[in-house]
Design an enzyme around this catalytic site. Structure first.
Site, PDB file in Angstrom:
ATOM      1  N   MET A 140     -23.080  13.982  15.318  1.00 41.53           N
ATOM      2  CA  MET A 140     -22.093  13.906  14.245  1.00 41.53           C
ATOM      3  C   MET A 140     -22.402  12.676  13.384  1.00 41.53           C
ATOM      4  SD  MET A 140     -20.149  16.562  14.909  1.00 41.53           S
ATOM      5  CE  MET A 140     -18.393  16.535  14.598  1.00 41.53           C
ATOM      6  N   CYS A 141     -21.442  12.297  12.570  1.00 37.90           N
ATOM      7  CA  CYS A 141     -21.683  11.234  11.614  1.00 37.90           C
ATOM      8  C   CYS A 141     -20.400  10.431  11.488  1.00 37.90           C
ATOM      9  CB  CYS A 141     -22.047  11.815  10.243  1.00 37.90           C
ATOM     10  SG  CYS A 141     -23.281  13.126  10.328  1.00 37.90           S
ATOM     11  N   GLU A 142     -20.425   9.415  10.639  1.00 39.30           N
ATOM     12  CA  GLU A 142     -19.179   8.711  10.328  1.00 39.30           C
ATOM     13  C   GLU A 142     -19.045   8.547   8.826  1.00 39.30           C
ATOM     14  OE1 GLU A 142     -17.379   5.715  12.552  1.00 39.30           O
ATOM     15  OE2 GLU A 142     -18.436   6.195  14.413  1.00 39.30           O
TER      16      GLU A 142
END
Lengths: 261, 261
Positions: free
Chosen positions: A1-3
């Site tokens: 995932m990412c932020e």
């Protein structure tokens, strides 16, 4: 995932403090080491910095941390790749012009079967699910939202489109057209609005503390949006899954709650 | 007026040396102090740095000079404003997506009656003649050039369009779609191709000398295009007014001479 990291402010404000926390999550305190990007609106213009290298070790990220660029609206992203190689064209945020404005977008999540989303004049340059979804989203806006639409009219269309996209998977999003910053939560996003009386804040991801009172005037209003709260001694609000919030000049200017069939 | 700088190379190459000369023309050795920008292609991706401040004093320009970003195609511009305020959205280069590629463009010159040029899906964000012409140009490409066109087919359409634009005034241009760098000369542009055996070069705008033999391999080919020659001890070639040249991987891959009625 990412932020994701976003900011909306009523006066040009630098994001060095928040970015100092965020960039550490790109390879040091977090696993999001597959590139990063940050875009700063200044009036109708936009400038960006990006790198396929981890933000924690990127010379460009360090420059952004140390050189205060003052902006009313910021969109930033650190990437942990799922769909699409690690390369410059797959770094967020993505930017396109529509109706004479720059639209800037970053996405956290992963979409299944995203190639089913039909495209028109906007085409992805890279190979991510995120950019494909962005192109689809802009096509919907181009088709349904007149250039003279208010942010409320735009928000209503966006809310419906974001809900469609979240049917394909996790879809947390930041999107701006320079005037308004739209924030959609599918699973996880937090926000905080800082205003007078300003206090001290302690970053979660390094030992940095800032006293905002020393850097602001009493009329400043600044909202920050992040996947996870960036500070340990402030109260962040979680967006509800399915909720869209519109920010302008630091304030919440529209909210569309989760809808159910 | 303004100054242009472009590069095409067959291996990712940094432009620090040429930029060290160019940035001095933005407020020190030249009057082009109304902003600047530089865009680097890396594969299909692009990254850019820009500032409405003079390049000579810009912290971001200094970072670009000192931090080697390796790229196959570079487009840069320093601005002396005529049409349009000094602000971020009026800085070149301008970038748009078309046919799934980023198109990057910078213009030197001034166009009269440019608002006569009809626009379609591409709209200017700022107020310059340059961006208006870019939007018109992309509309012609979108309408006349299929996505599968060769650079020769694209060049033929571009040459005709650039000639039309030069009927409106001075139109020197750099344009790339990541694969090819097109260079059109209305009044003034120079170019040089460097290849083995590499020698030393002396900048015109400061005391910097570089020995390219120390920074290259024997198979490297690098072309540099600039409004005025950047070095004092090399032979630059002037483009003819009305001429379009296409560069790819450092080499000239197409030439369209000036045409006359």
């Amino acid at each position: 995932m990412c932020e994701l990291l976003g900011m909306s402010a009523n006066v040009p404000t630098d994001i060095c403090f928040s970015w100092a926390g965020m960039m550490n999550r790109g390879g040091a305190t977090g696993p999001h080491k597959d590139g990063w990007g940050i875009a700063f609106y200044e009036g109708r213009g936009i400038r960006e910095f990006r790198d396929p290298a981890p933000s924690y070790t990127s010379e460009i990220a360090r420059f952004v941390r140390n050189y205060p660029i003052k902006s009313e609206t910021v969109i930033s992203h650190i990437r942990q790749a799922n769909v699409g190689n690690i390369c410059l064209e797959n770094t967020h945020p993505f930017i396109r012009e529509l109706h004479g404005s720059y639209w800037c977008y970053a996405h956290n999540g992963q979409l299944q079967n995203f190639t089913e989303l039909p495209l028109g004049q906007f085409r992805p340059v890279g190979t991510t699910d995120s950019e494909h979804a962005f192109c689809w989203l802009l096509q919907q806006i181009a088709g349904e939202v007149p250039t003279t639409a208010s942010s409320a009219e735009l928000g209503a269309v966006l809310h419906r489109c974001c809900r469609t996209l979240s049917d394909y998977g996790v879809f947390n999003m930041l999107l701006s057209n320079a005037q308004t910053l739209f924030v959609y939560c599918s699973t996880k996003l937090h926000w905080i609005t800082r205003r007078a009386p300003f206090g001290k804040a302690q970053l979660q991801d390094n030992e940095l503390t800032v006293n905002f009172a020393e850097h602001t005037t009493p009329t400043d209003v600044v909202s920050v949006i992040a996947t996870e709260p960036l500070t340990t001694n402030e109260t962040w609000t979680a967006l509800a899954p399915g909720e869209l919030i519109a920010f302008a000049a630091g304030e919440v200017v529209g909210r569309w709650p989760a809808t159910r069939d």
